[in-house]
Scaffold this active site. Sequence first.
Site, mmCIF file in Angstrom:
data_model
loop_
_atom_site.group_PDB
_atom_site.id
_atom_site.type_symbol
_atom_site.label_atom_id
_atom_site.label_comp_id
_atom_site.label_asym_id
_atom_site.label_seq_id
_atom_site.Cartn_x
_atom_site.Cartn_y
_atom_site.Cartn_z
ATOM 1 C CG HIS A 133 -1.029 3.716 -4.613
ATOM 2 N ND1 HIS A 133 0.151 3.035 -4.394
ATOM 3 C CD2 HIS A 133 -1.879 2.801 -5.129
ATOM 4 C CE1 HIS A 133 0.019 1.777 -4.754
ATOM 5 N NE2 HIS A 133 -1.195 1.594 -5.205
ATOM 6 C CE LYS A 157 -2.711 0.850 -0.989
ATOM 7 N NZ LYS A 157 -1.738 1.031 -2.076
ATOM 8 C CG ASP A 176 -8.458 6.431 20.392
ATOM 9 O OD1 ASP A 176 -9.399 7.043 19.838
ATOM 10 O OD2 ASP A 176 -8.628 5.453 21.138
ATOM 11 C CG HIS A 232 -0.219 -5.740 -3.754
ATOM 12 N ND1 HIS A 232 -0.631 -4.713 -2.934
ATOM 13 C CD2 HIS A 232 -0.414 -5.306 -5.017
ATOM 14 C CE1 HIS A 232 -1.071 -3.707 -3.673
ATOM 15 N NE2 HIS A 232 -0.951 -4.031 -4.935
ATOM 16 C CE LYS A 267 2.150 -1.546 -2.813
ATOM 17 N NZ LYS A 267 1.837 -2.476 -3.848
ATOM 18 C CG ASP A 286 24.388 -3.032 3.089
ATOM 19 O OD1 ASP A 286 24.315 -3.941 2.237
ATOM 20 O OD2 ASP A 286 25.037 -1.980 2.924
#
Length: 491
Positions: free
Chosen positions: A232, A234, A239, A409, A411, A416
């Site tokens: 899952h 990404k 370089d 979408h 996450k 604090d």
Amino acid sequence: MLYDFWNNIFLSNLPLIILLIYLFTIISTAVMVIHEKRDPAKTSIWVLILILLPIVGLIFYIFFGQNHRKEKIFNRKGIKDLQQIELLSQTQLVDIHTEKFFDIPSVADNLGIITLLLNNSKALLTQYNHVEIFQTGRKTFKSILDNIDRAEKSIHLEFYIIADDEIGNTIKEKLIAKAKLGVKVRLIYDDVGSWHLPKNFIKELTSAGVEVYPFMEVKFPLLTSKVNYRNHRKIIVIDGEVAFMGGMNIADRYLKGDEFLGTWYDTVLRIEGDAVSMLQIIFLVDWYFVSNKLEFSKDECFAEHNVTSQHSLQITASGPDSDWASIMQAFFAAITRARKHIYISTPYFIPNESILTALKTAALSGVDVRIVLPGKSDSTVVYWSSMSYVSELLDAGIKVYLFQNGFNHSKILMIDGNFASVGSANMDIRSFEDNFELLTMIYDQELTQRLEKQFHKDLRRSKQVNPKKWAQRSAKQNFKESLARMFSPLF
């Protein structure tokens, strides 16, 4: 005569034989499930499924239910660069409590989390980084395309979903052009997440010299028991100097939205500096898994840079191949150390008992806990399951908001004003246990407060759940949520 005799006995006792086979299958599989010593709720659900649906349940358990955390999916011991990471992490565990780390308040305040991740996933703390935050597809993909255009040596991409749409084909053409110029282009896509990616899409890339591999290819009818464990993550590394990571896949929905959900929002980090090497190493490990190739030089993995700005980051990866559920443990540690506020944005909320208890305990202790969930979702059953937790959250004093302006979408966890996490992991059991996930832990007031500022904007685009009105929702909706909640340990 003898044959007829035994044949008659077999036929006359066929129901009993079938019953015995049924009982043997159920009991032996249930014993195997119980022997794994997993979460009691998940164990109970699997045993129930096996009893009610013995054949179908057994097939589902073989494909989706087995626990491979202790059975290593692949051996990473032979990768020398990981041995170097091991040594560096041991050095940091010694150095982390010395005076030099106490000069940075955000680091000093989060030494417990940093130490945890050094121990459970060898995640190195990096200090010299420059970070940009993107939260729309337009800005994210513009920056990705601009950086691909500037690539001179290598482009590494790893995505759960790559769509055969406008942005997918634009990136494909850019990669083909770079490969023809001699840039080393490597691409990993998840075979289930990118299920609809046409063979011609891949063929065009490979014909131009791009190296492409699926993650855990699934072939019918030769399904394996590891079909449930998906990549899952990404990641883009260019370089060895610039990296992108977050929760956004390669798809037009982040640019144009879709008819049902509207505009899709997500959070992506563009990173320069020390942390890029950590993302490169994670890609290296996954590349080794899918290709069985080690083609990386030390310079490619640990490229030099001139970044002088200090944004302290810790990149951690988690998956069913690791000894510890490191991302879940990091969430738990962060939530339990909160003193002022906890802000969470997640599209799918199916926490395990530890995370749920930690959140409720924090709220009951006076911490301001706010959670943004989708007003509507791309997964109906998961949405119902997420909604089943809302009553418990409200009872503990947690403020719950339903995002109204499209589909959020992102996450993100913010605590604090001096700690945040951004990545691919949802706050759900699948991300904690089954998927290969990636998070960036941010120990920096400036970056955290920028994320919190956007969070407060999202609150204004959300509808706060009223406890009294929520308690009055229909019995039908309540039943759907309860039924989905019952099977949530399997999602």
